[in-house]
Design a protein around this motif. Sequence first.
Motif, mmCIF file in Angstrom:
data_model
loop_
_atom_site.group_PDB
_atom_site.id
_atom_site.type_symbol
_atom_site.label_atom_id
_atom_site.label_comp_id
_atom_site.label_asym_id
_atom_site.label_seq_id
_atom_site.Cartn_x
_atom_site.Cartn_y
_atom_site.Cartn_z
ATOM 1 N N HIS A 83 0.835 -1.200 0.000
ATOM 2 C CA HIS A 83 0.000 0.000 0.000
ATOM 3 C C HIS A 83 0.869 1.249 0.000
ATOM 4 O O HIS A 83 2.069 1.176 0.239
ATOM 5 N N LYS A 84 0.249 2.383 -0.255
ATOM 6 C CA LYS A 84 0.872 3.699 -0.127
ATOM 7 C C LYS A 84 -0.095 4.566 0.668
ATOM 8 O O LYS A 84 -1.300 4.311 0.689
ATOM 9 N N LEU A 85 0.451 5.605 1.304
ATOM 10 C CA LEU A 85 -0.378 6.494 2.107
ATOM 11 C C LEU A 85 -0.336 7.923 1.607
ATOM 12 O O LEU A 85 0.692 8.396 1.154
ATOM 13 N N GLY A 86 -1.471 8.590 1.747
ATOM 14 C CA GLY A 86 -1.567 10.032 1.592
ATOM 15 C C GLY A 86 -1.934 10.586 2.955
ATOM 16 O O GLY A 86 -1.845 9.876 3.963
ATOM 17 N N LYS A 87 -2.379 11.821 3.015
ATOM 18 C CA LYS A 87 -2.711 12.453 4.296
ATOM 19 C C LYS A 87 -3.776 11.651 5.050
ATOM 20 O O LYS A 87 -3.630 11.348 6.212
ATOM 21 N N SER A 88 -4.867 11.352 4.403
ATOM 22 C CA SER A 88 -5.892 10.501 5.019
ATOM 23 C C SER A 88 -6.412 9.481 4.008
ATOM 24 O O SER A 88 -7.531 9.018 4.096
ATOM 25 N N CYS A 89 -5.563 9.160 3.035
ATOM 26 C CA CYS A 89 -5.933 8.216 1.985
ATOM 27 C C CYS A 89 -4.991 7.013 2.001
ATOM 28 O O CYS A 89 -3.804 7.148 2.251
ATOM 29 N N LEU A 90 -5.569 5.880 1.704
ATOM 30 C CA LEU A 90 -4.809 4.650 1.565
ATOM 31 C C LEU A 90 -4.919 4.235 0.105
ATOM 32 O O LEU A 90 -6.022 4.118 -0.423
ATOM 33 N N TYR A 91 -3.782 4.037 -0.554
ATOM 34 C CA TYR A 91 -3.766 3.667 -1.968
ATOM 35 C C TYR A 91 -3.391 2.201 -2.102
ATOM 36 O O TYR A 91 -2.361 1.770 -1.579
ATOM 37 N N LEU A 92 -4.243 1.448 -2.805
ATOM 38 C CA LEU A 92 -4.019 0.027 -3.035
ATOM 39 C C LEU A 92 -4.037 -0.235 -4.531
ATOM 40 O O LEU A 92 -4.916 0.259 -5.236
ATOM 41 N N ASN A 93 -3.092 -1.039 -5.011
ATOM 42 C CA ASN A 93 -3.126 -1.424 -6.421
ATOM 43 C C ASN A 93 -4.328 -2.325 -6.676
ATOM 44 O O ASN A 93 -5.079 -2.129 -7.624
ATOM 45 N N GLU A 94 -4.473 -3.330 -5.827
ATOM 46 C CA GLU A 94 -5.625 -4.238 -5.905
ATOM 47 C C GLU A 94 -5.760 -4.947 -4.561
ATOM 48 O O GLU A 94 -4.817 -5.041 -3.788
ATOM 49 N N LEU A 95 -6.944 -5.440 -4.286
ATOM 50 C CA LEU A 95 -7.200 -6.071 -2.998
ATOM 51 C C LEU A 95 -6.388 -7.346 -2.803
ATOM 52 O O LEU A 95 -6.111 -7.733 -1.668
ATOM 53 N N ALA A 96 -5.980 -7.979 -3.884
ATOM 54 C CA ALA A 96 -5.162 -9.191 -3.775
ATOM 55 C C ALA A 96 -3.810 -8.910 -3.109
ATOM 56 O O ALA A 96 -3.165 -9.826 -2.616
ATOM 57 N N ASP A 97 -3.406 -7.634 -3.065
ATOM 58 C CA ASP A 97 -2.119 -7.245 -2.473
ATOM 59 C C ASP A 97 -2.181 -7.084 -0.957
ATOM 60 O O ASP A 97 -1.142 -6.856 -0.329
ATOM 61 N N VAL A 98 -3.387 -7.151 -0.375
ATOM 62 C CA VAL A 98 -3.508 -6.869 1.060
ATOM 63 C C VAL A 98 -4.231 -7.991 1.792
ATOM 64 O O VAL A 98 -4.953 -8.788 1.185
ATOM 65 N N ASP A 99 -4.039 -8.027 3.090
ATOM 66 C CA ASP A 99 -4.749 -8.969 3.962
ATOM 67 C C ASP A 99 -6.116 -8.345 4.273
ATOM 68 O O ASP A 99 -6.198 -7.290 4.916
ATOM 69 N N MET A 100 -7.178 -8.972 3.810
ATOM 70 C CA MET A 100 -8.519 -8.406 3.952
ATOM 71 C C MET A 100 -8.952 -8.293 5.415
ATOM 72 O O MET A 100 -9.691 -7.368 5.770
ATOM 73 N N ASP A 101 -8.515 -9.210 6.274
ATOM 74 C CA ASP A 101 -8.845 -9.106 7.695
ATOM 75 C C ASP A 101 -8.193 -7.865 8.302
ATOM 76 O O ASP A 101 -8.795 -7.177 9.133
ATOM 77 N N VAL A 102 -6.974 -7.577 7.892
ATOM 78 C CA VAL A 102 -6.271 -6.399 8.395
ATOM 79 C C VAL A 102 -6.922 -5.131 7.826
ATOM 80 O O VAL A 102 -7.070 -4.130 8.531
ATOM 81 N N LEU A 103 -7.347 -5.157 6.555
ATOM 82 C CA LEU A 103 -8.046 -4.018 5.974
ATOM 83 C C LEU A 103 -9.332 -3.736 6.756
ATOM 84 O O LEU A 103 -9.632 -2.584 7.072
ATOM 85 N N GLU A 104 -10.059 -4.780 7.104
ATOM 86 C CA GLU A 104 -11.276 -4.600 7.906
ATOM 87 C C GLU A 104 -10.933 -3.987 9.266
ATOM 88 O O GLU A 104 -11.623 -3.078 9.734
ATOM 89 N N GLU A 105 -9.870 -4.465 9.885
ATOM 90 C CA GLU A 105 -9.422 -3.918 11.167
ATOM 91 C C GLU A 105 -9.084 -2.426 11.029
ATOM 92 O O GLU A 105 -9.435 -1.612 11.895
ATOM 93 N N LEU A 106 -8.441 -2.068 9.933
ATOM 94 C CA LEU A 106 -8.061 -0.681 9.689
ATOM 95 C C LEU A 106 -9.291 0.211 9.477
ATOM 96 O O LEU A 106 -9.362 1.320 10.015
#
Length: 139
Positions: A102-125
Amino acid sequence: MPENKTQPTQIAPRDFIASVEHPTRRDDALTLLALMEKITGWEAMMWGASIIGFGTYKYQTADKKWHEFMRTGFSPRKANLVCYIMPGYTNFDPILERLGKHKLGKSCLYLNELADVDMDVLEELIRAGLDDMEKKYPL
């Protein structure tokens, strides 16, 4: 301070998602839509032409004017998925370290695609961002 230019529209979020050309981005948007609906319990609404938002909060600017904006949301942009899940300035590093690519902006999270992240952790976030919003802007 100028008024927030991004305002709610009558566009149906699912219609907007159906218009997304990139098939992975479109599928990821449907997945995020379902996830955020489940987490928030709120109905999705379009903010401007390309942001899908959930819930609202009111804030006052330095000029004493009140504005309204979404509590959380996302946008399936051409370059990446943009998630608006952090109210800004809060340190979510312990969660982000476990998220995946992922990449971050001021209050934005940038993802190339959901396959790149842990969906449980995304839900936690997303939940952590909403909890932080609730502390700053109670319902």
